[in-house]
Design an enzyme around this catalytic site. Structure first.
Site, PDB file in Angstrom:
ATOM      1  N   HIS A   1       0.827  -1.219   0.000  1.00 44.06           N
ATOM      2  CA  HIS A   1       0.000   0.000   0.000  1.00 44.06           C
ATOM      3  C   HIS A   1       0.856   1.263   0.000  1.00 44.06           C
ATOM      4  O   HIS A   1       0.553   2.247   0.680  1.00 44.06           O
ATOM      5  CB  HIS A   1      -0.974  -0.003   1.171  1.00 44.06           C
ATOM      6  CG  HIS A   1      -1.976  -1.108   1.125  1.00 44.06           C
ATOM      7  ND1 HIS A   1      -2.511  -1.585  -0.057  1.00 44.06           N
ATOM      8  CD2 HIS A   1      -2.543  -1.859   2.110  1.00 44.06           C
ATOM      9  CE1 HIS A   1      -3.362  -2.566   0.202  1.00 44.06           C
ATOM     10  NE2 HIS A   1      -3.399  -2.757   1.496  1.00 44.06           N
TER      11      HIS A   1
ATOM     12  N   HIS B   1      -9.724   1.297   0.813  1.00 41.01           N
ATOM     13  CA  HIS B   1      -9.562   0.098   1.630  1.00 41.01           C
ATOM     14  C   HIS B   1     -10.676  -0.027   2.683  1.00 41.01           C
ATOM     15  O   HIS B   1     -10.420  -0.500   3.794  1.00 41.01           O
ATOM     16  CB  HIS B   1      -8.189   0.119   2.307  1.00 41.01           C
ATOM     17  CG  HIS B   1      -7.637  -1.234   2.639  1.00 41.01           C
ATOM     18  ND1 HIS B   1      -8.280  -2.116   3.493  1.00 41.01           N
ATOM     19  CD2 HIS B   1      -6.507  -1.865   2.244  1.00 41.01           C
ATOM     20  CE1 HIS B   1      -7.549  -3.215   3.614  1.00 41.01           C
ATOM     21  NE2 HIS B   1      -6.473  -3.097   2.862  1.00 41.01           N
TER      22      HIS B   1
ATOM     23  N   GLU C   1     -11.186  -4.112  -3.084  1.00 36.56           N
ATOM     24  CA  GLU C   1     -10.263  -3.039  -3.451  1.00 36.56           C
ATOM     25  C   GLU C   1      -9.979  -3.100  -4.951  1.00 36.56           C
ATOM     26  O   GLU C   1      -9.302  -4.011  -5.424  1.00 36.56           O
ATOM     27  CB  GLU C   1      -8.960  -3.183  -2.670  1.00 36.56           C
ATOM     28  CG  GLU C   1      -9.132  -3.232  -1.159  1.00 36.56           C
ATOM     29  CD  GLU C   1      -7.959  -3.919  -0.486  1.00 36.56           C
ATOM     30  OE1 GLU C   1      -6.823  -3.395  -0.588  1.00 36.56           O
ATOM     31  OE2 GLU C   1      -8.155  -5.004   0.116  1.00 36.56           O
TER      32      GLU C   1
END
Length: 355
Positions: free
Chosen positions: A106, A179, A317
């Site tokens: 991420h 998320h 996602e």
């Protein structure tokens, strides 16, 4: 109705965080904040008309400073994992910050979800707020100054639309996502294993091991526990004797969705709760979606005094494949200098009446 704002709290630094309330004519609403451009609440009606908050999160803004689960987070520049925290562009190696095993997850430590965003626009007619930030050249190792807008719009049809738009002054990577963890029974109601999910994908990307880096191949979901081409309870096969599920402690896999073409928005997933009647359609122009079943939530003190545990929420996602920048056969997340990056995802809520 419309957009209003208020103080949400203060960070440990003393900085004030503002929250933005997007309410439509029915009284349903979404709330997002300028710290991390994070989705904090999403309240939609159940089959009896009762407003239900369907996303996990915190009441205390300071908890978002840690937020190890990435609740509601805007992820950038690049969602998911990049193997070895490095890649090459035109033969030049780019080394990123490592924050999970040897990987970049991420985008690395203190990603976009830990930054203050500027409110660029509030549109009462559209019931939207647009956040903006400049990610400096070299942030977490990513090349180029990246100017990025994220717009949240909550429609009268109870659809939360998320628009991403950005440009880098150097060739770089862009793979933005959100998320949020959903629970269609309501946050704090317990496990999502009895909720139904459909993912419109005939293939997925298997991972090598527990580090969750894809092997580089596409594998068919047919006749495996990975198959969600028809409505299936999330918990139906999650404990199956299947290596992919054992590697990741349950579902945490990328699905390559059907009918992808650049700029083509289509329904890529559907979810449904028998208990509340709430339905959620996920619409996106992205080629892939990561389905994560909340396998590693552990004693998180959430909203309204609730404690969230394993599989109390699920994520969808939207993205390109994990580690796509290092796999030529995957969809490329590379953007050229000056090229406009855009992406769109929406979560559309409705109600299914009891039979």
């Amino acid at each position: 109705m419309g957009v209003s704002e208020r103080k949400f709290g203060e960070l440990s630094t003393g900085e004030e965080v503002r929250i933005f309330h997007l309410e439509n004519e029915s009284g349903a609403y979404a709330e997002v904040m300028d710290y991390g451009a994070i989705l904090v609440k999403l309240c939609v009606p159940d089959r009896y008309g009762k407003l239900t908050d369907v996303v996990l999160g915190y009441d205390d803004v300071m908890q978002y400073e840690t937020n190890g689960c990435f609740f509601g987070a805007t992820i950038g520049r690049s969602g998911n994992r990049i193997a070895g925290a490095k890649f090459s562009i035109y033969g030049e190696e780019v080394v990123l910050a490592q924050n999970e095993n040897d990987n970049n997850l991420h985008s690395g430590p203190n990603g976009f979800e830990k930054k203050f965003w500027t409110v660029k626009d509030i549109n009462q007619e559209k019931n939207s707020v647009t956040f903006f930030r400049i990610s400096p050249d070299g942030e977490n190792g990513y090349p180029g100054e990246f100017q990025i807008h994220v717009k949240y719009e909550f429609t009268r049809e109870n659809e939360l639309q998320i628009y991403y738009r950005g440009v880098s002054d150097k060739t770089s990577v862009a793979n933005m996502t959100n998320h949020s963890y959903f629970n269609l029974d309501g946050e704090g109601s317990g496990s999502v294993l009895d909720q139904y999910l459909t993912i419109h994908a005939k293939t997925y990307t298997p991972v090598q091991d527990s580090h969750s880096i894809p092997t580089g191949e596409y594998a068919p979901v047919e006749e495996t526990p990975m198959d969600f081409t028809h409505p299936k309870k999330i918990g139906a096969d999650i404990e199956a004797d299947f290596d992919q599920l054992k590697y990741t402690g349950g579902y945490d896999h990328n699905y390559v969705t059907d009918n992808y073409a650049k700029g083509n928005c289509r329904v890529i997933a559907n979810a449904y709760s028998e208990k509340t009647g709430i339905t959620m359609d996920t619409v996106s122009d992205c080629p892939c979606v990561q389905f994560y079943a909340g396998n590693f939530i552990d004693g998180e003190k959430g909203k309204n005094g609730h404690v969230y545990n394993k599989r109390d929420g699920f994520c969808l996602e939207t993205q390109v494949e994990p580690n796509a920048v290092n796999v030529e056969e995957f969809h490329s997340p590379i953007i050229e200098a000056g090229e406009q990056y855009t992406s769109f995802t929406s979560y559309c809520f409705g109600v299914k009446k009891q039979d």
